[in-house]
Design an enzyme around this catalytic site. Structure first.
Site, mmCIF file in Angstrom:
data_model
loop_
_atom_site.group_PDB
_atom_site.id
_atom_site.type_symbol
_atom_site.label_atom_id
_atom_site.label_comp_id
_atom_site.label_asym_id
_atom_site.label_seq_id
_atom_site.Cartn_x
_atom_site.Cartn_y
_atom_site.Cartn_z
ATOM 1 N N THR A 35 0.830 -1.213 0.000
ATOM 2 C CA THR A 35 0.000 0.000 0.000
ATOM 3 C C THR A 35 0.862 1.260 0.000
ATOM 4 O O THR A 35 0.367 2.340 -0.316
ATOM 5 C CB THR A 35 -0.965 0.058 1.215
ATOM 6 O OG1 THR A 35 -0.208 -0.113 2.402
ATOM 7 C CG2 THR A 35 -2.042 -0.997 1.118
ATOM 8 N N TYR A 143 -7.288 -6.931 11.284
ATOM 9 C CA TYR A 143 -6.505 -5.751 11.662
ATOM 10 C C TYR A 143 -6.559 -5.549 13.184
ATOM 11 O O TYR A 143 -5.522 -5.458 13.841
ATOM 12 C CB TYR A 143 -7.074 -4.532 10.941
ATOM 13 C CG TYR A 143 -6.275 -3.265 11.112
ATOM 14 C CD1 TYR A 143 -5.061 -3.090 10.468
ATOM 15 C CD2 TYR A 143 -6.742 -2.228 11.911
ATOM 16 C CE1 TYR A 143 -4.323 -1.918 10.609
ATOM 17 C CE2 TYR A 143 -6.023 -1.048 12.055
ATOM 18 C CZ TYR A 143 -4.818 -0.896 11.399
ATOM 19 O OH TYR A 143 -4.103 0.270 11.546
ATOM 20 N N LYS A 147 -3.447 -6.308 15.512
ATOM 21 C CA LYS A 147 -2.778 -5.251 16.280
ATOM 22 C C LYS A 147 -2.796 -5.558 17.781
ATOM 23 O O LYS A 147 -1.866 -5.217 18.505
ATOM 24 C CB LYS A 147 -3.452 -3.897 16.013
ATOM 25 C CG LYS A 147 -3.221 -3.347 14.614
ATOM 26 C CD LYS A 147 -1.819 -2.773 14.460
ATOM 27 C CE LYS A 147 -1.624 -2.086 13.120
ATOM 28 N NZ LYS A 147 -0.261 -1.580 12.920
ATOM 29 N N GLN A 160 9.431 -10.670 29.451
ATOM 30 C CA GLN A 160 10.247 -11.898 29.436
ATOM 31 C C GLN A 160 11.714 -11.625 29.120
ATOM 32 O O GLN A 160 12.587 -12.285 29.664
ATOM 33 C CB GLN A 160 9.653 -12.857 28.400
ATOM 34 C CG GLN A 160 10.083 -14.298 28.611
ATOM 35 C CD GLN A 160 9.205 -15.259 27.785
ATOM 36 O OE1 GLN A 160 8.040 -14.964 27.508
ATOM 37 N NE2 GLN A 160 9.767 -16.373 27.403
ATOM 38 N N ARG A 184 -10.347 5.612 2.838
ATOM 39 C CA ARG A 184 -10.591 6.268 4.127
ATOM 40 C C ARG A 184 -11.449 7.516 3.950
ATOM 41 O O ARG A 184 -11.474 8.125 2.879
ATOM 42 C CB ARG A 184 -9.267 6.628 4.792
ATOM 43 C CG ARG A 184 -8.796 5.482 5.668
ATOM 44 C CD ARG A 184 -7.559 5.825 6.408
ATOM 45 N NE ARG A 184 -6.419 5.651 5.563
ATOM 46 C CZ ARG A 184 -5.202 5.411 6.015
ATOM 47 N NH1 ARG A 184 -4.985 5.312 7.301
ATOM 48 N NH2 ARG A 184 -4.199 5.263 5.191
HETATM 49 N N1 UDP Z 1 -16.924 6.549 5.859
HETATM 50 C C1 UDP Z 1 -17.915 7.192 5.148
HETATM 51 N N2 UDP Z 1 -17.733 7.362 3.806
HETATM 52 C C2 UDP Z 1 -16.616 6.970 3.159
HETATM 53 C C3 UDP Z 1 -15.587 6.322 3.904
HETATM 54 C C4 UDP Z 1 -15.793 6.123 5.252
HETATM 55 O O1 UDP Z 1 -18.971 7.573 5.698
HETATM 56 O O2 UDP Z 1 -16.518 7.183 1.944
HETATM 57 C C5 UDP Z 1 -17.121 6.371 7.327
HETATM 58 C C6 UDP Z 1 -16.875 4.964 7.839
HETATM 59 O O3 UDP Z 1 -18.052 4.195 7.750
HETATM 60 C C7 UDP Z 1 -16.445 5.250 9.262
HETATM 61 C C8 UDP Z 1 -15.723 6.578 9.198
HETATM 62 O O4 UDP Z 1 -16.150 7.171 7.973
HETATM 63 O O5 UDP Z 1 -17.573 5.386 10.093
HETATM 64 C C9 UDP Z 1 -14.214 6.447 9.194
HETATM 65 O O6 UDP Z 1 -13.868 5.516 8.216
HETATM 66 P P1 UDP Z 1 -12.361 5.212 7.808
HETATM 67 O O7 UDP Z 1 -12.411 4.121 6.788
HETATM 68 O O8 UDP Z 1 -11.671 6.469 7.415
HETATM 69 O O9 UDP Z 1 -11.636 4.717 9.122
HETATM 70 P P2 UDP Z 1 -12.061 3.884 10.429
HETATM 71 O O10 UDP Z 1 -12.082 4.889 11.521
HETATM 72 O O11 UDP Z 1 -13.422 3.267 10.235
HETATM 73 O O12 UDP Z 1 -11.005 2.861 10.573
#
Ligand code: UDP
Length: 309
Positions: A35, A143, A147, A160, A184
């Site tokens: 990525t 993930y 983590k 340890q 994102r």
């Molecule tokens: N989200 C959204 N529209 C998008 C992408 C993400 O509404 O096009 C929402 C997603 O459902 C989440 C929040 O934005 O509630 C943050 O999503 P992201 O994937 O950035 O990161 P997350 O905090 O979920 O790991």
């Protein structure tokens, strides 16, 4: 410091590379470019203190270093769910390999953990003492649980073998070098707004996140890596100012002056309802707190995306 930075060609990794080089450290980046992108670190390649090695952390790597930063893992839900087995392997095997190297060299290890260890939290703000609410078999668990296992490994190697392992839990971070199609929310909304395409709000948009501008986060990471004293607990790093996704969409439309409309789409499975870090520990131990407000950060990120979209 002689630093091994795993994942140094990614969004966060590339900013950390810049920061370490600016502070005159020697940096070797390992990245499998799954990525991450060479474009993010192109300008560093001629610097004698900087080395890039294409390498997948699921395989061991030997080098004499005094500090190891592990940022190797796809971080956006879309990216980490593309090959979930690889994601959990990267988290688990990558962490084992880097901790093994630390045991051989005596290096300090900083593990980039995540607010995802809190899952869909039942407490807000999230303090480091909170154990979280994670679905162990859901689509995010490769993930989240990866983590969490990596955190366990850090603390087991500390107990340890006496290693200096430092775990930071990163909350939603945004800024230049985010990939425009990693899915994102900040990158999606800005790219959609710049193209005057519909802004895709998942669910009702009333879920919240706390968005930290990348330079603030990188300052905190640098403070953590140069802190003389080991720290005993994980540390939240993020901006505690909480916004709903709908508020974010409106801010992006405001900053870009876009004609985009809001398009509501289905909420993804296991999408956390809220996220807000309690950063009292970071304030106390690192004398750090974020300074960039959301609108200012969005403006800077919009400028970046204008140059690449
Ligand atoms: N989200 C959204 N529209 C998008 C992408 C993400 O509404 O096009 C929402 C997603 O459902 C989440 C929040 O934005 O509630 C943050 O999503 P992201 O994937 O950035 O990161 P997350 O905090 O979920 O790991």
């Amino acid at each position: 410091m002689k630093v091994l930075l795993a994942g140094g060609a990614g969004f966060l990794g590339s900013h950390i590379s810049n920061n370490l080089i600016e502070n005159n450290h020697h940096v070797t980046v390992l990245d499998d470019l799954s990525t991450g992108s060479l474009t993010n670190i192109e300008h560093l390649k001629s610097n004698p203190n900087f080395t890039f090695i294409e390498h997948d952390v699921r395989e061991p790597y030997d080098i004499e270093v005094d500090t190891i930063l592990n940022f190797a893992c796809p971080a956006s839900p879309v990216a980490y769910q593309q090959d979930p087995v690889r994601t959990i392997e990267t988290n688990f095997l990558g962490m084992i390999n880097l901790l093994h190297l630390a045991k051989e060299t005596g290096a300090m290890v900083i593990q980039a953990s995540t607010s995802e260890v809190y899952g869909d939290p039942k407490e807000s703000p999230q303090q480091e003492e909170y154990w979280g609410n994670v679905n162990p078999i859901g689509i995010r668990s490769c993930y989240d649980e990866g983590k969490r296992a990596a955190e366990t490994l850090c603390f087991d190697y500390k107990r340890q073998y006496g290693l200096d392992t430092r775990v930071l839990r990163i909350f939603n971070t945004y800024g230049p070098n985010m990939s425009q199609n990693d899915g994102r929310v900040v990158s999606n909304f800005i790219v959609q707004a710049l193209k005057n395409e519909p802004i895709t709000v998942y669910g009702k948009g009333d879920q919240s996140r706390s968005f930290c501008y990348v330079s603030d986060l990188v300052d905190g990471i640098y403070k953590l890596s140069t802190l003389a004293k080991p720290i005993a607990t994980p540390l939240n790093l993020g901006n505690p100012n909480e916004f709903t996704v709908l508020e974010l969409a409106k801010s992006v439309i405001e900053v870009t002056g876009s004609k985009s409309e809001i398009l509501y789409k289905a909420l993804p499975q296991d999408d956390p309802k809220q996220r807000k870090p309690d950063i009292s520990k970071a304030i106390e131990l690192l004398e750090w707190q974020p300074e960039i407000e959301l609108l200012e950060g969005i403006r800077k990120t919009v400028d970046y995306f204008k140059s690449v979209v």
